[in-house]
Design a protein around this motif. Structure first.
Motif: not given
Length: 129
Positions: A102-129
């Protein structure tokens, strides 16, 4: 309410580079901690990179071990965060998601997905060998 839109995904050859942008609308995310996560088929969502705040004063980034030395995350402006990845590998193939708290306060970076309130729909990345 914040809406997040990811862009920049696509098909890339192994060894190549790409930049993914996350653009926020609805309200500013300048004080938010922002994160990038990814999910490959049949796997759980995993952390990629995050940018947050150190003592509420300066930006601080964190990246997963799997992308250390190959990825950078930075804020272009108040509402855009970019994930830049180099030396891409087939195992980087996934749907990449942007997230923000939410950004109500400036917080540390976080690796926990539960920390976040908003999410985008996603974008596909495909790496070919």
């Amino acid at each position: 309410q914040v809406q997040l839109l990811e862009s920049g995904g696509g098909l890339v050859q192994a060894g190549g580079s790409l930049s993914l942008a996350c653009t926020a609308s609805g309200r500013s995310v300048s004080s938010s901690t922002m994160g990038w996560f990814r999910q490959a088929p049949g796997k759980e969502r995993e952390f990629v990179a995050t940018t947050g705040w150190s003592a509420g004063i300066t930006y601080k980034a964190d990246k997963a071990d799997s992308v250390q030395g190959r990825a950078s995350i930075f804020r272009n402006d108040a509402n855009t965060v970019t994930l830049r990845m180099n030396r891409l590998k087939p195992e980087d193939t996934a749907v990449y998601y942007c997230a923000a708290d939410r950004g109500d306060t400036r917080r540390w970076p976080s690796r926990d997905p539960e920390f976040y309130d908003y999410w985008g729909q996603g974008t596909q990345v495909t790496v070919s060998s």
